[in-house]
Design an enzyme around this catalytic site. Structure first.
Site, PDB file in Angstrom:
ATOM      1  N   HIS A 260      -0.387   5.194   6.834  1.00 49.83           N
ATOM      2  CA  HIS A 260      -0.062   5.487   5.439  1.00 49.83           C
ATOM      3  C   HIS A 260       0.304   6.957   5.241  1.00 49.83           C
ATOM      4  O   HIS A 260      -0.441   7.838   5.665  1.00 49.83           O
ATOM      5  CB  HIS A 260      -1.253   5.122   4.541  1.00 49.83           C
ATOM      6  CG  HIS A 260      -1.594   3.671   4.559  1.00 49.83           C
ATOM      7  ND1 HIS A 260      -2.526   3.144   5.415  1.00 49.83           N
ATOM      8  CD2 HIS A 260      -1.090   2.640   3.841  1.00 49.83           C
ATOM      9  CE1 HIS A 260      -2.601   1.844   5.232  1.00 49.83           C
ATOM     10  NE2 HIS A 260      -1.744   1.506   4.284  1.00 49.83           N
TER      11      HIS A 260
ATOM     12  N   ASN B   8       4.355  -5.388   5.648  1.00 46.65           N
ATOM     13  CA  ASN B   8       3.249  -6.173   6.176  1.00 46.65           C
ATOM     14  C   ASN B   8       3.719  -7.451   6.858  1.00 46.65           C
ATOM     15  O   ASN B   8       3.071  -7.932   7.788  1.00 46.65           O
ATOM     16  CB  ASN B   8       2.246  -6.487   5.062  1.00 46.65           C
ATOM     17  CG  ASN B   8       1.445  -5.265   4.674  1.00 46.65           C
ATOM     18  OD1 ASN B   8       0.906  -4.566   5.510  1.00 46.65           O
ATOM     19  ND2 ASN B   8       1.389  -4.974   3.380  1.00 46.65           N
TER      20      ASN B   8
ATOM     21  N   SER C 270       0.809  -1.220   0.000  1.00 48.45           N
ATOM     22  CA  SER C 270       0.000   0.000   0.000  1.00 48.45           C
ATOM     23  C   SER C 270       0.843   1.271   0.000  1.00 48.45           C
ATOM     24  O   SER C 270       0.388   2.316  -0.458  1.00 48.45           O
ATOM     25  CB  SER C 270      -0.928   0.012   1.218  1.00 48.45           C
ATOM     26  OG  SER C 270      -0.186  -0.099   2.421  1.00 48.45           O
TER      27      SER C 270
ATOM     28  N   GLY D  38      -1.691  -4.438   1.175  1.00 50.01           N
ATOM     29  CA  GLY D  38      -1.694  -5.619   2.015  1.00 50.01           C
ATOM     30  C   GLY D  38      -0.716  -6.696   1.601  1.00 50.01           C
ATOM     31  O   GLY D  38      -0.620  -7.727   2.259  1.00 50.01           O
TER      32      GLY D  38
ATOM     33  N   ASP E 141      -5.204   7.163   9.611  1.00 48.77           N
ATOM     34  CA  ASP E 141      -4.934   5.858  10.217  1.00 48.77           C
ATOM     35  C   ASP E 141      -3.574   5.809  10.898  1.00 48.77           C
ATOM     36  O   ASP E 141      -3.248   4.846  11.599  1.00 48.77           O
ATOM     37  CB  ASP E 141      -5.059   4.730   9.195  1.00 48.77           C
ATOM     38  CG  ASP E 141      -4.093   4.850   8.018  1.00 48.77           C
ATOM     39  OD1 ASP E 141      -3.047   5.510   8.150  1.00 48.77           O
ATOM     40  OD2 ASP E 141      -4.395   4.277   6.953  1.00 48.77           O
TER      41      ASP E 141
END
Length: 217
Positions: free
Chosen positions: A195, A111, A45, A82, A192
């Site tokens: 990011h 991740n 991402s 992801g 969040d």
């Protein structure tokens, strides 16, 4: 390390923010392209412009710069939100066969670290992808990452060291830390806390560009 906390990681996982997503669109590239330089971006991402308009992401910003400085280069952004190194290893052979890239930017592993996956497996997966690129005569650059110490400082330290170890053994250029210079700045991230926002995308490009552009000369 990242600007996000353990609570934010938990919330992000619950919302599926770093769960497996869909492929991003192929950027400025067609199978019939006559451009002699083809760059494959293999990322998650952080390279898929998550939460942003496509044109705001660092990959698109890189395309604009390439048009000015290396107009013979085209870009395939095969980044998936992801994505883990295991997923990248599975997808890469078909992408190499389809696009026959001359260059690859490998930005995977974040991740793996956020999920506390085996670092030995991550190392093997990164190595596998770099070996596959070499066999395809594709010049690769590895992008390093760091993570918070949610799984303990030893894990976090070994995580970041893995990228340097792989790059050294595979003799590929390394960008030590993709988020260098702003990882601790909360204003550089989306809501969040994970990011990078639009304002941070040029900074990502500046972290990657010197090392990567040297492979184009």
């Amino acid at each position: 390390m990242f600007a996000f906390t353990a609570k934010k990681i938990k919330n992000a996982l619950a919302l599926g923010l770093i769960a497996m997503g869909t492929f991003t669109s192929v950027s400025s590239f067609a199978a019939t392209s006559t451009k002699e330089c083809k760059i494959l971006v293999m990322g998650d991402s952080l390279s898929a412009a998550y939460g942003l308009a496509k044109e705001q992401g660092w990959v698109t910003l890189m395309e604009t710069r390439l048009d000015q400085k290396f107009p013979h280069c085209a870009v395939v952004n095969a980044s998936v939100s992801g994505e883990t190194t295991a997923g990248g290893k599975t997808r890469l052979p078909a992408l190499l066969k389809q696009h026959k890239p001359t260059h690859m930017i490998l930005e995977l592993g974040a991740n793996d670290g956020l999920r506390g996956l085996s670092l030995d497996t991550m190392k093997d997966n990164l190595t596998n992808m770099l070996v596959a690129a070499r066999r395809n005569e594709t010049q690769a650059v590895l992008i390093g990452m760091m993570i918070p110490s949610n799984y303990g400082p030893a894990y976090a330290r070994r995580f970041s060291d893995t990228f340097a170890d792989v790059a050294r053994k595979q003799k590929v250029p390394l960008v030590p830390f993709m988020l260098d210079g702003f990882a601790l700045d909360p204003t550089a991230f989306q809501a969040d806390g994970i990011h990078p926002n639009a304002g941070a995308q040029p900074k990502i490009l500046e972290n990657i560009w010197p090392t990567f552009s040297a492979t184009l000369k």
